[in-house]
Enzyme design. Structure first.
Site, PDB file in Angstrom:
ATOM      1  N   SER A  52       0.829  -1.202   0.000  1.00 21.96           N
ATOM      2  CA  SER A  52       0.000   0.000   0.000  1.00 21.96           C
ATOM      3  C   SER A  52       0.861   1.249   0.000  1.00 21.96           C
ATOM      4  O   SER A  52       1.627   1.503   0.925  1.00 21.96           O
ATOM      5  CB  SER A  52      -0.915   0.009   1.224  1.00 21.96           C
ATOM      6  OG  SER A  52      -1.504   1.292   1.321  1.00 21.96           O
ATOM      7  N   HIS A  77      -1.174  -1.138  -4.298  1.00 21.25           N
ATOM      8  CA  HIS A  77      -2.455  -0.802  -3.670  1.00 21.25           C
ATOM      9  C   HIS A  77      -2.503   0.704  -3.405  1.00 21.25           C
ATOM     10  O   HIS A  77      -1.595   1.271  -2.801  1.00 21.25           O
ATOM     11  CB  HIS A  77      -2.574  -1.591  -2.363  1.00 21.25           C
ATOM     12  CG  HIS A  77      -3.906  -1.495  -1.699  1.00 21.25           C
ATOM     13  ND1 HIS A  77      -5.001  -2.240  -2.078  1.00 21.25           N
ATOM     14  CD2 HIS A  77      -4.320  -0.741  -0.653  1.00 21.25           C
ATOM     15  CE1 HIS A  77      -6.024  -1.960  -1.295  1.00 21.25           C
ATOM     16  NE2 HIS A  77      -5.645  -1.029  -0.420  1.00 21.25           N
ATOM     17  N   ASP A 117      -4.756   3.741  -1.815  1.00 17.87           N
ATOM     18  CA  ASP A 117      -5.850   4.013  -0.879  1.00 17.87           C
ATOM     19  C   ASP A 117      -6.371   5.441  -1.036  1.00 17.87           C
ATOM     20  O   ASP A 117      -5.661   6.406  -0.751  1.00 17.87           O
ATOM     21  CB  ASP A 117      -5.347   3.823   0.559  1.00 17.87           C
ATOM     22  CG  ASP A 117      -5.185   2.363   0.919  1.00 17.87           C
ATOM     23  OD1 ASP A 117      -6.147   1.597   0.738  1.00 17.87           O
ATOM     24  OD2 ASP A 117      -4.089   1.982   1.385  1.00 17.87           O
ATOM     25  N   MET A 130      -9.016   8.184   0.273  1.00 19.49           N
ATOM     26  CA  MET A 130      -9.853   8.495   1.447  1.00 19.49           C
ATOM     27  C   MET A 130     -10.416   9.903   1.332  1.00 19.49           C
ATOM     28  O   MET A 130      -9.683  10.828   0.970  1.00 19.49           O
ATOM     29  CB  MET A 130      -9.003   8.414   2.721  1.00 19.49           C
ATOM     30  CG  MET A 130      -8.342   7.074   2.927  1.00 19.49           C
ATOM     31  SD  MET A 130      -7.342   7.094   4.409  1.00 19.49           S
ATOM     32  CE  MET A 130      -6.681   5.427   4.362  1.00 19.49           C
ATOM     33  N   HIS A 168      -8.364   1.327  -4.053  1.00 15.61           N
ATOM     34  CA  HIS A 168      -9.321   1.060  -2.977  1.00 15.61           C
ATOM     35  C   HIS A 168      -9.999   2.379  -2.607  1.00 15.61           C
ATOM     36  O   HIS A 168      -9.392   3.241  -1.972  1.00 15.61           O
ATOM     37  CB  HIS A 168      -8.533   0.474  -1.787  1.00 15.61           C
ATOM     38  CG  HIS A 168      -9.352   0.216  -0.559  1.00 15.61           C
ATOM     39  ND1 HIS A 168      -8.777  -0.046   0.666  1.00 15.61           N
ATOM     40  CD2 HIS A 168     -10.694   0.181  -0.352  1.00 15.61           C
ATOM     41  CE1 HIS A 168      -9.722  -0.234   1.570  1.00 15.61           C
ATOM     42  NE2 HIS A 168     -10.894  -0.091   0.976  1.00 15.61           N
ATOM     43  N   MET A 199     -12.159   4.530  -0.491  1.00 20.62           N
ATOM     44  CA  MET A 199     -12.812   4.689   0.815  1.00 20.62           C
ATOM     45  C   MET A 199     -13.507   6.040   0.794  1.00 20.62           C
ATOM     46  O   MET A 199     -13.099   6.995   1.477  1.00 20.62           O
ATOM     47  CB  MET A 199     -11.767   4.599   1.937  1.00 20.62           C
ATOM     48  CG  MET A 199     -11.299   3.173   2.191  1.00 20.62           C
ATOM     49  SD  MET A 199      -9.768   3.097   3.109  1.00 20.62           S
ATOM     50  CE  MET A 199      -8.608   3.263   1.764  1.00 20.62           C
ATOM     51  N   MET A 205     -11.640  -6.063   5.016  1.00 23.02           N
ATOM     52  CA  MET A 205     -10.876  -5.132   5.858  1.00 23.02           C
ATOM     53  C   MET A 205     -10.574  -5.821   7.186  1.00 23.02           C
ATOM     54  O   MET A 205     -11.495  -6.248   7.884  1.00 23.02           O
ATOM     55  CB  MET A 205     -11.672  -3.842   6.110  1.00 23.02           C
ATOM     56  CG  MET A 205     -11.905  -2.975   4.877  1.00 23.02           C
ATOM     57  SD  MET A 205     -10.433  -2.560   3.927  1.00 23.02           S
ATOM     58  CE  MET A 205      -9.399  -1.794   5.180  1.00 23.02           C
ATOM     59  N   ASP A 249      -6.839  -6.618   3.867  1.00 21.63           N
ATOM     60  CA  ASP A 249      -6.277  -5.269   3.939  1.00 21.63           C
ATOM     61  C   ASP A 249      -6.293  -4.746   5.373  1.00 21.63           C
ATOM     62  O   ASP A 249      -7.364  -4.510   5.934  1.00 21.63           O
ATOM     63  CB  ASP A 249      -7.089  -4.343   3.021  1.00 21.63           C
ATOM     64  CG  ASP A 249      -6.470  -2.967   2.881  1.00 21.63           C
ATOM     65  OD1 ASP A 249      -5.379  -2.741   3.442  1.00 21.63           O
ATOM     66  OD2 ASP A 249      -7.083  -2.120   2.212  1.00 21.63           O
TER      67      ASP A 249
HETATM   68  C1  DX5 Z   1      -6.480   1.195   5.604  1.00 25.05           C
HETATM   69  C2  DX5 Z   1      -6.013   1.015   4.182  1.00 25.05           C
HETATM   70  C3  DX5 Z   1      -4.914   0.037   4.075  1.00 25.05           C
HETATM   71  C4  DX5 Z   1      -3.641   0.463   4.755  1.00 25.05           C
HETATM   72  C5  DX5 Z   1      -2.926  -0.765   5.197  1.00 25.05           C
HETATM   73  O1  DX5 Z   1      -7.541   2.066   5.642  1.00 25.05           O
HETATM   74  O2  DX5 Z   1      -7.081   0.562   3.372  1.00 25.05           O
HETATM   75  O3  DX5 Z   1      -4.660  -0.314   2.713  1.00 25.05           O
HETATM   76  O4  DX5 Z   1      -2.803   1.213   3.940  1.00 25.05           O
HETATM   77  O5  DX5 Z   1      -1.838  -0.373   5.960  1.00 25.05           O
HETATM   78  P1  DX5 Z   1      -1.169  -1.348   7.021  1.00 25.05           P
HETATM   79  O6  DX5 Z   1      -0.678  -2.545   6.238  1.00 25.05           O
HETATM   80  O7  DX5 Z   1      -0.075  -0.529   7.592  1.00 25.05           O
HETATM   81  O8  DX5 Z   1      -2.235  -1.739   8.014  1.00 25.05           O
HETATM   82 ZN    ZN Z   2      -6.605  -0.309   1.308  1.00 25.58          ZN
END
Ligand code: DX5
Ligand code: ZN
Length: 213
Positions: free
Chosen positions: A5, A30, A32, A34, A63, A65, A134, A172
């Protein structure tokens, strides 16, 4: 497959970190996204995804969010997403979103928060390429893995196999060398790892170890 990620990368050295991933055993990158509404944190959006895409030689596993993810499916295709995952909890018309993602030429994923039962995707298994379980509450990297996830992986694996569906299970949050082997044994196909990779002294070696775990 390992999907590091980028959320845990050094944002001032994204090109360097993406090159490291290109040369590593990572299968996907990956990404993320947000929005500060669906999750309490903001990460980055379309321009940064495009910038990552310019340097990446591996598929981008995006991903989302965000609330109302259906508003941005085409934009993330244009920004370079190869796999696009929306949250079950953010999608009123999940089936339609999945169809749109596939129609745009991407693999379609749905992510489930820790409290969301895997049974809720039973009727869309044929419309999916990936289910992301998750294993932390989404929003931040570096959180502790929620052990209940193991039961969800096993249950989802059975559902997918019983339906003869071709759906990948992705995990994840809080994934690292301590749980990677057990997650694979339980039926996981893709492991996302942020902190475990980028906070390691040798990220590429850690990706190799996660791959071989
Ligand atoms: C969390 C994200 C993950 C995050 C994982 O909201 O969706 O992808 O980056 O990070 P680690 O592996 O550090 O938990
Ligand atoms: Zn993620």
């Amino acid at each position: 497959m390992i999907a590091p990620s980028i959320l845990s990368a050094d944002f001032a050295n994204l090109e360097r970190d993406v090159r490291m991933l290109n040369g590593s055993d990572a299968a996907w990158i990956h990404v993320d996204i947000m929005d500060g509404v669906f999750v309490p944190n903001l990460s980055f959006g379309l321009p940064v995804t495009e910038a990552i895409k310019r340097h990446a030689t591996k598929p981008l596993d995006v991903h989302l969010m965000i609330v109302q993810p259906e508003r941005y499916l085409e934009d993330f295709k244009k920004a370079g997403a190869d796999v696009l995952t929306v949250h079950y909890e953010a999608s009123t018309h999940l089936h339609r979103s999945l169809q749109q993602i596939r129609a745009l030429g991407m693999k379609a994923g749905v992510a489930l928060n820790p409290h969301t039962p895997v049974d809720l995707v039973a009727d869309v298994l044929g419309d999916l390429d990936l289910v992301c379980l998750m294993s932390v509450n989404p929003g931040f990297g570096g959180q502790a893995f929620i052990p209940q996830t193991f039961k969800k992986v096993e249950r989802l694996r059975r559902m997918i196999d019983d339906a003869h569906a071709k759906v990948l299970i992705e995990i994840d949050g809080g994934v690292g060398l301590a749980n990677a082997a057990d997650l694979k044994k339980a039926g996981a196909d893709v492991l996302v790892a942020g902190n475990a990779v980028f906070k390691a002294s040798d990220p590429a070696a850690t990706i190799r170890q996660l791959n071989e775990a």
